[in-house]
Enzyme design. Structure first.
Site, PDB file in Angstrom:
ATOM      1  N   HIS A 306       0.873  -1.145  -0.231  1.00  0.00           N
ATOM      2  CA  HIS A 306       0.461   0.354   0.333  1.00  0.00           C
ATOM      3  C   HIS A 306       0.998   1.318   0.200  1.00  0.00           C
ATOM      4  O   HIS A 306       1.749   1.615   0.465  1.00  0.00           O
ATOM      5  CB  HIS A 306      -1.045   0.261   1.496  1.00  0.00           C
ATOM      6  CG  HIS A 306      -2.125   1.151   1.396  1.00  0.00           C
ATOM      7  ND1 HIS A 306      -1.963   2.765   1.330  1.00  0.00           N
ATOM      8  CD2 HIS A 306      -3.618   0.748   0.789  1.00  0.00           C
ATOM      9  CE1 HIS A 306      -3.411   2.985   1.460  1.00  0.00           C
ATOM     10  NE2 HIS A 306      -3.642   1.535   0.963  1.00  0.00           N
ATOM     11  N   ASP A 363      -8.283  -5.331  -0.072  1.00  0.00           N
ATOM     12  CA  ASP A 363      -8.823  -6.411  -1.207  1.00  0.00           C
ATOM     13  C   ASP A 363      -8.048  -7.572  -0.709  1.00  0.00           C
ATOM     14  O   ASP A 363      -8.016  -7.979  -1.549  1.00  0.00           O
ATOM     15  CB  ASP A 363      -7.825  -5.406  -2.300  1.00  0.00           C
ATOM     16  CG  ASP A 363      -8.543  -4.207  -3.091  1.00  0.00           C
ATOM     17  OD1 ASP A 363      -7.020  -3.097  -2.900  1.00  0.00           O
ATOM     18  OD2 ASP A 363      -9.338  -3.862  -2.989  1.00  0.00           O
TER      19      ASP A 363
HETATM   20  C1  SDX Z   1      -6.246   0.118  -3.135  1.00  0.00           C
HETATM   21  O1  SDX Z   1      -3.888   4.236  -2.144  1.00  0.00           O
HETATM   22  C2  SDX Z   1      -5.400   4.020  -1.807  1.00  0.00           C
HETATM   23  O2  SDX Z   1      -5.848   4.228  -0.141  1.00  0.00           O
HETATM   24  C3  SDX Z   1      -5.790   2.986  -2.219  1.00  0.00           C
HETATM   25  C4  SDX Z   1      -7.344   1.509  -1.408  1.00  0.00           C
HETATM   26  C5  SDX Z   1      -7.902   2.585  -1.083  1.00  0.00           C
HETATM   27  O3  SDX Z   1      -9.561   2.171  -0.178  1.00  0.00           O
HETATM   28  O4  SDX Z   1      -8.322   3.272  -2.400  1.00  0.00           O
HETATM   29  O5  SDX Z   1      -6.053   1.930  -0.832  1.00  0.00           O
HETATM   30  C6  SDX Z   1      -7.501   0.802  -2.446  1.00  0.00           C
HETATM   31  O6  SDX Z   1      -6.182  -0.062  -3.941  1.00  0.00           O
HETATM   32  C7  SDX Z   1      -4.972  -1.224  -1.902  1.00  0.00           C
HETATM   33  C8  SDX Z   1      -4.155  -0.976  -2.988  1.00  0.00           C
HETATM   34  C9  SDX Z   1      -4.254  -2.841  -4.351  1.00  0.00           C
HETATM   35  N1  SDX Z   1      -3.701  -2.970  -4.946  1.00  0.00           N
HETATM   36  C10 SDX Z   1      -2.913  -4.694  -4.976  1.00  0.00           C
HETATM   37  O7  SDX Z   1      -2.980  -4.816  -4.144  1.00  0.00           O
HETATM   38  C11 SDX Z   1      -2.013  -3.975  -6.456  1.00  0.00           C
HETATM   39  C12 SDX Z   1      -0.891  -4.672  -5.519  1.00  0.00           C
HETATM   40  N2  SDX Z   1      -0.283  -3.878  -4.560  1.00  0.00           N
HETATM   41  C13 SDX Z   1       0.706  -3.112  -5.396  1.00  0.00           C
HETATM   42  O8  SDX Z   1       1.131  -3.020  -6.861  1.00  0.00           O
HETATM   43  C14 SDX Z   1       1.280  -1.520  -5.079  1.00  0.00           C
HETATM   44  O9  SDX Z   1       2.233  -2.260  -3.507  1.00  0.00           O
HETATM   45  C15 SDX Z   1       0.848  -0.265  -4.468  1.00  0.00           C
HETATM   46  C16 SDX Z   1       0.410  -0.045  -5.992  1.00  0.00           C
HETATM   47  C17 SDX Z   1      -0.920  -0.793  -3.978  1.00  0.00           C
HETATM   48  C18 SDX Z   1       1.592   0.803  -3.971  1.00  0.00           C
HETATM   49  O10 SDX Z   1       2.554   1.040  -5.093  1.00  0.00           O
HETATM   50  P1  SDX Z   1       3.410   2.106  -4.582  1.00  0.00           P
HETATM   51  O11 SDX Z   1       2.705   2.893  -3.452  1.00  0.00           O
HETATM   52  O12 SDX Z   1       3.336   2.873  -5.866  1.00  0.00           O
HETATM   53  O13 SDX Z   1       4.465   1.224  -4.062  1.00  0.00           O
HETATM   54  P2  SDX Z   1       5.646   0.097  -5.378  1.00  0.00           P
HETATM   55  O14 SDX Z   1       4.568  -0.006  -6.426  1.00  0.00           O
HETATM   56  O15 SDX Z   1       6.685   1.471  -5.637  1.00  0.00           O
HETATM   57  O16 SDX Z   1       6.420  -0.899  -4.447  1.00  0.00           O
HETATM   58  C19 SDX Z   1       7.491  -0.442  -3.345  1.00  0.00           C
HETATM   59  C20 SDX Z   1       8.154  -1.768  -4.183  1.00  0.00           C
HETATM   60  C21 SDX Z   1       8.493  -2.066  -5.533  1.00  0.00           C
HETATM   61  O17 SDX Z   1      10.210  -2.555  -5.027  1.00  0.00           O
HETATM   62  P3  SDX Z   1      11.632  -1.914  -5.727  1.00  0.00           P
HETATM   63  O18 SDX Z   1      10.484  -1.116  -6.914  1.00  0.00           O
HETATM   64  O19 SDX Z   1      11.301  -0.931  -4.358  1.00  0.00           O
HETATM   65  O20 SDX Z   1      12.610  -2.597  -5.989  1.00  0.00           O
HETATM   66  O21 SDX Z   1       7.595  -2.842  -3.125  1.00  0.00           O
HETATM   67  C22 SDX Z   1       7.381  -3.700  -4.993  1.00  0.00           C
HETATM   68  C23 SDX Z   1       7.629  -3.510  -5.836  1.00  0.00           C
HETATM   69  O22 SDX Z   1       7.634  -4.116  -6.592  1.00  0.00           O
HETATM   70  N3  SDX Z   1       5.696  -4.659  -4.110  1.00  0.00           N
HETATM   71  C24 SDX Z   1       5.405  -5.273  -4.570  1.00  0.00           C
HETATM   72  C25 SDX Z   1       4.137  -5.655  -4.406  1.00  0.00           C
HETATM   73  N4  SDX Z   1       3.758  -3.830  -4.285  1.00  0.00           N
HETATM   74  C26 SDX Z   1       4.935  -3.462  -4.570  1.00  0.00           C
HETATM   75  N5  SDX Z   1       6.518  -6.668  -4.759  1.00  0.00           N
HETATM   76  C27 SDX Z   1       5.464  -7.959  -4.605  1.00  0.00           C
HETATM   77  N6  SDX Z   1       4.244  -7.682  -4.530  1.00  0.00           N
HETATM   78  C28 SDX Z   1       3.815  -6.596  -4.524  1.00  0.00           C
HETATM   79  N7  SDX Z   1       1.873  -6.882  -4.150  1.00  0.00           N
END
Ligand code: SDX
Length: 429
Positions: A306, A363
């Site tokens: 998140h 989720d």
């Molecule tokens: C919602 O914003 C809100 O409030 C959203 C929400 C709401 O109520 O409106 O809470 C609802 O959207 C919840 C999130 C649902 N999405 C997912 O579950 C999809 C999987 N999660 C991600 O794609 C990610 O965690 C996000 C999109 C939710 C957050 O992305 P960020 O903050 O931009 O973080 P990032 O993608 O840059 O990740 C940071 C690191 C990365 O590694 P590095 O580039 O630093 O090496 O963590 C890794 C990512 O690769 N990473 C994951 C991961 N999520 C992030 N690695 C493996 N599995 C994952 N799920």
């Protein structure tokens, strides 16, 4: 004494004010930065950038706190209902009995859609994704009420609020009925908000459908948990569209599309599809955790991570508890729940997830409950949209009244070619 920040650029010192929120957050006010220094800021995804000052929702990602108008989400989930919570978010206070009765009456008595709207569903191909249908039909409401769209007319906004809250469950249920080729049941004013939705989803002309109160109550709680979340992607979309003084129907339609993305609200459907993939591949959870950690593998653990919550998502704690209760009462323990529990256990002990502060988000478990409540998988994100609607409305209204109101128009740093002349076609390679 208010705090300031000093910026020294090319030997000149600039002082910028610091804004402090009521719960202690602090921000550098850079609104004068470009005019005084010529500089702009660069912040992909707005990780460190605040777009507004808001009184609606507070969340603390480190402490796992979520409050709607100051009331903790745990208390609202336990004591409130979705219509009352929607009123709280939109109007800023819990309603008294008269206010609640007035609001409930008007949301109930706007649940039918114009008969012509049903014809719009016939224009879609078979089995369209309900999120695309919902956004299109919600957007079409701006044509049915085009003489009542003024964002600065209190009465027109009020009836639009009632119409959107009342009609989205109808529009959503009809998008499901369209996908299975069944007729569209009319709403029943004698039913509660979620009872009515379930009635429109599962009733058919051939037999009486009895709504299970447990299912209706569980859905109502899930809608409360999804009702707002400050400046998430879809709410920021609603605000940006609304900042052009665009009407509320069209702004919400844009928000539905933004929510559909698998990184945002679409994750609840993606989680179930991920769990099903793991199950079909033999249930080797460890193998998929390793895939999620592999930087060369695009696979992500959907439902994990998140932007704000770097400790735990308070909603997922409540939903996880609900999942066990629902399975206990409805029976039919879903094997996907066992895979989800294994996934959570392994990931929470793994350095990769611990170091990147990746925890189950809202989720991760919600899809399992929707599945237990017999909601079709491609309707999961529609359920999220139904829940988030009062939050979108509240933020759109707050934006329209903001003393700092401006149309949203970010800057950029240009990295394209410097000035070059046009090359006639004959002289091109
Ligand atoms: C919602 O914003 C809100 O409030 C959203 C929400 C709401 O109520 O409106 O809470 C609802 O959207 C919840 C999130 C649902 N999405 C997912 O579950 C999809 C999987 N999660 C991600 O794609 C990610 O965690 C996000 C999109 C939710 C957050 O992305 P960020 O903050 O931009 O973080 P990032 O993608 O840059 O990740 C940071 C690191 C990365 O590694 P590095 O580039 O630093 O090496 O963590 C890794 C990512 O690769 N990473 C994951 C991961 N999520 C992030 N690695 C493996 N599995 C994952 N799920």
């Amino acid at each position: 004494m208010s705090k300031t920040v000093e910026v020294i650029y090319q030997g000149t010192s600039y002082t910028l004010p610091v804004i402090k929120g009521t719960c202690g957050e602090e921000a550098v006010d850079i609104s004068t930065l470009r005019n005084t220094t010529g500089l702009i800021t660069y912040d992909p995804g707005f990780v460190s950038t605040g777009s507004c000052q808001s009184e609606i929702t507070f969340l603390d990602g480190e402490k796992g706190i979520l409050m709607y108008r100051g009331i903790p989400i745990e208390q609202l989930a336990e004591h409130s209902n979705f219509i009352e919570t929607a009123y709280l978010l939109i109007y800023g206070n819990l309603p008294n009995q008269q206010e609640l009765d007035y609001f409930q009456y008007h949301v109930t008595h706007h649940s039918m859609v114009h008969e012509s709207i049903k014809n719009l569903y016939d224009g879609f191909p078979n089995n369209p994704h309900p999120m695309a249908v919902c956004s299109a039909i919600v957007g079409s409401l701006a044509t049915f009420y085009q003489d009542q769209l003024n964002p600065q007319n209190e009465r027109e906004i009020e009836i639009t609020i009632h119409r959107l809250l009342a009609k989205l469950p109808t529009i959503a249920a009809y998008s499901y009925k369209k996908s299975i080729g069944q007729p569209f049941p009319y709403p029943k004013n004698s039913l509660s908000y979620t009872e009515n939705f379930l009635h429109m989803m599962f009733s058919n002309p051939c037999e009486q459908y009895e709504v299970d109160p447990l299912v209706a109550k569980a859905l109502d709680t899930l809608l409360i948990l999804h009702a707002d979340h400050e400046q998430n992607c879809s709410t920021s979309t609603v605000r940006l569209v609304g900042s052009s003084r665009c009407n509320l129907y069209s702004s919400v339609s844009a928000g539905i599309y933004a929510l559909w993305g698998p990184l945002h609200g679409g994750a609840n459907q993606a989680v179930i599809e991920m769990l099903q993939t793991i199950q079909e591949a033999g249930g080797n959870v460890k193998q998929f955790v390793e895939k999620a950690k592999d930087p060369n593998d695009s696979f992500r653990l959907m439902g994990f991570g998140h932007r704000v919550y770097k400790n735990f998502d308070p909603r997922s704690k409540i939903i996880k508890k609900m999942a066990h209760e629902i399975f206990g009462k409805l029976g039919g323990n879903d094997p996907l729940l066992d895979i989800a529990l294994q996934l959570e256990e392994i990931a929470l002990k793994d350095d990769y997830f611990i170091s990147k502060k990746l925890y189950p988000n809202v989720d991760f478990y919600s899809g399992l409950i929707y599945k237990a409540l017999k909601i079709p998988i491609n309707m999961f994100t529609v359920m999220f949209a139904m829940g988030r609607l009062p939050g979108w409305i509240a933020h759109w209204i707050e934006l329209q009244k903001d003393q700092d109101f401006k149309i949203g128009r970010p800057r950029q740093i240009y990295q394209g070619p410097k000035r070059t002349d046009y090359t006639p076609l004959k002289k091109r390679g």
